[in-house]
Design a protein around this motif. Structure first.
Motif, PDB file in Angstrom:
ATOM      1  N   ALA A  80     -11.190 -19.266   3.960  1.00  0.00           N
ATOM      2  CA  ALA A  80      -9.857 -18.694   4.141  1.00  0.00           C
ATOM      3  C   ALA A  80      -9.631 -17.520   3.197  1.00  0.00           C
ATOM      4  O   ALA A  80      -9.037 -16.496   3.575  1.00  0.00           O
ATOM      5  N   ALA A  81     -10.111 -17.651   1.955  1.00  0.00           N
ATOM      6  CA  ALA A  81      -9.961 -16.547   0.998  1.00  0.00           C
ATOM      7  C   ALA A  81     -10.791 -15.345   1.431  1.00  0.00           C
ATOM      8  O   ALA A  81     -10.342 -14.195   1.316  1.00  0.00           O
ATOM      9  N   ALA A  82     -12.004 -15.586   1.942  1.00  0.00           N
ATOM     10  CA  ALA A  82     -12.847 -14.487   2.404  1.00  0.00           C
ATOM     11  C   ALA A  82     -12.155 -13.726   3.524  1.00  0.00           C
ATOM     12  O   ALA A  82     -12.202 -12.487   3.581  1.00  0.00           O
ATOM     13  N   GLN A  83     -11.492 -14.447   4.414  1.00  0.00           N
ATOM     14  CA  GLN A  83     -10.762 -13.789   5.499  1.00  0.00           C
ATOM     15  C   GLN A  83      -9.604 -12.959   4.945  1.00  0.00           C
ATOM     16  O   GLN A  83      -9.378 -11.824   5.378  1.00  0.00           O
ATOM     17  N   LEU A  84      -8.868 -13.519   3.997  1.00  0.00           N
ATOM     18  CA  LEU A  84      -7.771 -12.785   3.375  1.00  0.00           C
ATOM     19  C   LEU A  84      -8.274 -11.515   2.700  1.00  0.00           C
ATOM     20  O   LEU A  84      -7.627 -10.459   2.763  1.00  0.00           O
ATOM     21  N   LEU A  85      -9.441 -11.610   2.069  1.00  0.00           N
ATOM     22  CA  LEU A  85      -9.986 -10.485   1.312  1.00  0.00           C
ATOM     23  C   LEU A  85     -10.776  -9.510   2.175  1.00  0.00           C
ATOM     24  O   LEU A  85     -11.199  -8.454   1.680  1.00  0.00           O
ATOM     25  N   GLY A  86     -11.021  -9.877   3.421  1.00  0.00           N
ATOM     26  CA  GLY A  86     -11.812  -9.013   4.285  1.00  0.00           C
ATOM     27  C   GLY A  86     -13.282  -9.023   3.927  1.00  0.00           C
ATOM     28  O   GLY A  86     -13.991  -8.027   4.116  1.00  0.00           O
ATOM     29  N   ARG A  87     -13.784 -10.153   3.441  1.00  0.00           N
ATOM     30  CA  ARG A  87     -15.192 -10.301   3.080  1.00  0.00           C
ATOM     31  C   ARG A  87     -15.851 -11.307   4.015  1.00  0.00           C
ATOM     32  O   ARG A  87     -15.192 -12.177   4.589  1.00  0.00           O
ATOM     33  N   GLU A  88     -17.169 -11.250   4.097  1.00  0.00           N
ATOM     34  CA  GLU A  88     -17.886 -12.183   4.959  1.00  0.00           C
ATOM     35  C   GLU A  88     -18.527 -13.306   4.160  1.00  0.00           C
ATOM     36  O   GLU A  88     -18.226 -14.472   4.373  1.00  0.00           O
ATOM     37  N   LEU A  89     -19.419 -12.994   3.253  1.00  0.00           N
ATOM     38  CA  LEU A  89     -20.162 -14.003   2.522  1.00  0.00           C
ATOM     39  C   LEU A  89     -19.791 -13.961   1.047  1.00  0.00           C
ATOM     40  O   LEU A  89     -19.921 -12.918   0.394  1.00  0.00           O
ATOM     41  N   LEU A  90     -19.324 -15.079   0.531  1.00  0.00           N
ATOM     42  CA  LEU A  90     -18.967 -15.176  -0.878  1.00  0.00           C
ATOM     43  C   LEU A  90     -19.649 -16.394  -1.478  1.00  0.00           C
ATOM     44  O   LEU A  90     -19.642 -17.476  -0.889  1.00  0.00           O
ATOM     45  N   ASP A  91     -20.241 -16.212  -2.644  1.00  0.00           N
ATOM     46  CA  ASP A  91     -20.750 -17.352  -3.390  1.00  0.00           C
ATOM     47  C   ASP A  91     -19.594 -17.980  -4.163  1.00  0.00           C
ATOM     48  O   ASP A  91     -18.550 -17.351  -4.379  1.00  0.00           O
ATOM     49  N   TRP A  92     -19.795 -19.212  -4.626  1.00  0.00           N
ATOM     50  CA  TRP A  92     -18.675 -19.926  -5.237  1.00  0.00           C
ATOM     51  C   TRP A  92     -19.147 -21.055  -6.136  1.00  0.00           C
ATOM     52  O   TRP A  92     -20.271 -21.516  -6.051  1.00  0.00           O
TER      53      TRP A  92
END
Length: 482
Positions: A161-173
């Motif tokens: 959900a955060a990736a969508q808000l930020l306009g990113r596709e792949l995020l490590d966490w």
């Protein structure tokens, strides 16, 4: 307390509404219920939780998501058509402070380096070796990871959900749940652009329903920091948005850069270097006070609150009835309200500060400075337990320690910067500890009413306030600092 046991559910690609728990994992059942998940109802469940030995039985429930504790191998889940992510809870699955996804190298290295660096050479070497194994997708010896499996592969729901808000596709966490996992303690996902060594964003999330007020306070505090401008705004994160995570709450903000002050002060740096860092931040606070000072009229609402809510609760324990009314006119200053080492990040160019939900545009002078200095100098001098911290504070403020000179010098600078008369410092200090004790008592009572037994005993601030008022060398007449 059972809630932390169920925190691993946040690694799932969807938030479960219903669950079935196998293998007698009663803490999971209790934790899921506390988190708003229906357990053991009729019909197919969203989630099945089981020990790794019962993987086949868990898959046979038909649940689209599984959590398998102690799953060093994940063949049973994979053979049943599930996509599997191995995660390692640290220090253990019962009370995870960190949740590390095996194989996400930059996120794992950052998390261990910042949260578990080790305080001795042997511990540091052991943690470094474990960190590199986890970063490469392997569990360290003696550590069994947990398998998080789903029919439809995906990042944790809040990360997606955060990736969508930020306009990113792949995020490590990686996820962090804090040292004091009571029901109102929020978790946080730290999000990394692929290939970056430090996080760019943080997702804060509630672990139980009904905590909207905490996120409202977050938003209000960050707005106050932004409005303050100057040094305050430069040190604060930016709120980027709220996430729909019904029945829970979540928000996204920019991540602080640098090293946590707590880690530095507990580490192996020279004492002189630690003291220099403490003084640098104290000087920053003095500059903030000078920059944000407002006329005495702006402090009137805070004085009224203290007179109404704090003084009556403490007069029978030594607080002077005129502790507020007897104060001269005082400038207000911007107040963060929770400046301890974990909320302060150190960079080569300055400082970053997080957790602004207690911020006030017009707060009492010297409060942030005194609260910060007593806590930071306790770490420099090796205090670790609440009892050691309490005794250190008493001796520090009496002037009995080498570190007392730092406290007194910076407190004097803060008083001079905002024209606080010397005779007002003692009452201000007494009001600081009694006001914070009241807030912490109310928080503890709220937690107790929720049925959470995770936090026991009187809050440290209550014990500080009691000692402060009972000690003839402290109290409202405190003069040792001069």
């Amino acid at each position: 307390m059972s809630l932390p046991r169920a925190d691993i559910r946040f690694a799932l690609p969807r938030g479960p509404r219903t669950a079935v728990v196998l293998g007698g994992l009663t803490a999971w059942e209790e934790g899921l219920r506390q988190g708003g998940v229906e357990v053991g109802g009729a019909g197919a469940a969203d989630l099945a939780v089981a020990p790794a030995a019962l993987a086949a039985e868990a898959a046979a429930t038909g649940a689209p998501m599984l959590v398998l504790e102690g799953a060093r191998r994940h063949r049973a889940a994979a053979a049943s058509g599930y996509s599997v992510q191995a995660v390692l809870p640290l220090p253990d699955a019962l009370t995870p402070e960190l949740l590390l996804p095996l194989g996400q190298r930059d996120a794992v290295r950052y998390a261990v380096r910042r949260w578990r660096p080790g305080t001795t050479p042997l511990e540091a070497a052991r943690n470094l070796a474990a960190r590199e194994l986890i970063a490469r997708g392997l569990a360290p010896p003696g550590r069994a990871p947990t398998a998080v499996a789903a029919r439809e592969a995906g990042a944790p729901a809040l990360v997606a959900a955060a990736a969508q808000l930020l306009g990113r596709e792949l995020l490590d966490w990686f996820a962090a749940f804090g040292l004091w996992p009571n029901a109102e303690t929020r978790g946080a996902f730290f999000l990394f652009e692929r290939g970056r060594a430090e996080p760019d964003w943080v997702v804060k999330f509630a672990r139980i329903p009904g905590l909207e007020r905490l996120f409202d306070r977050d938003a209000a505090g960050l707005a106050r920091a932004a409005d303050a401008g100057g040094l305050v705004a430069a040190a604060a994160p930016r709120l980027l948005g709220r996430l729909a995570a019904d029945p829970l709450c979540a928000s996204v903000e920019t991540a602080a850069r640098g090293e946590r002050l707590t880690t530095i002060l507990r580490g192996r740096a020279a004492r002189a270097d630690k003291l220099a860092l403490v003084e640098r931040f104290a000087e920053w606070l003095v500059a903030v006070a000078r920059q944000t000072a407002a006329p005495a009229a702006a402090l009137a609402p805070e004085r009224e609150r203290l007179e109404r809510d704090v003084v009556p609760r403490w007069t029978d324990r030594g607080l002077a009835p005129d502790a507020v009314s007897g104060l001269p006119p005082l400038a207000s200053v911007f107040q963060h309200g929770d400046l301890w080492g974990d909320n302060i990040f150190v960079t080569e160019r300055g400082f970053g500060v997080v957790d602004w939900e207690s911020a006030k545009t017009h707060g009492a002078p010297l409060w942030d400075l005194l609260y910060f200095l007593t806590g930071a100098l306790a770490l420099v001098d090796g205090a670790r337990t609440d009892e050691e911290t309490l005794e250190h504070l008493v001796r520090l403020c009496r002037g009995e320690l080498e570190s007392s000179a730092v406290l007194f010098r910076q407190l004097g600078a803060g008083a001079a910067a905002t024209d606080v008369p010397a005779e007002a410092v003692g009452p201000l200090a007494a009001l600081l500890w009694t006001a914070y004790a009241l807030l912490d008592t109310q928080h503890a009572e709220r937690i107790a009413r929720s049925g959470d037994t995770g936090a026991a005993g009187a809050p440290l601030t209550v014990r500080i306030a009691e000692r402060w008022l009972a000690d003839p060398r402290l109290g409202t007449g405190w003069r040792a600092w001069r």
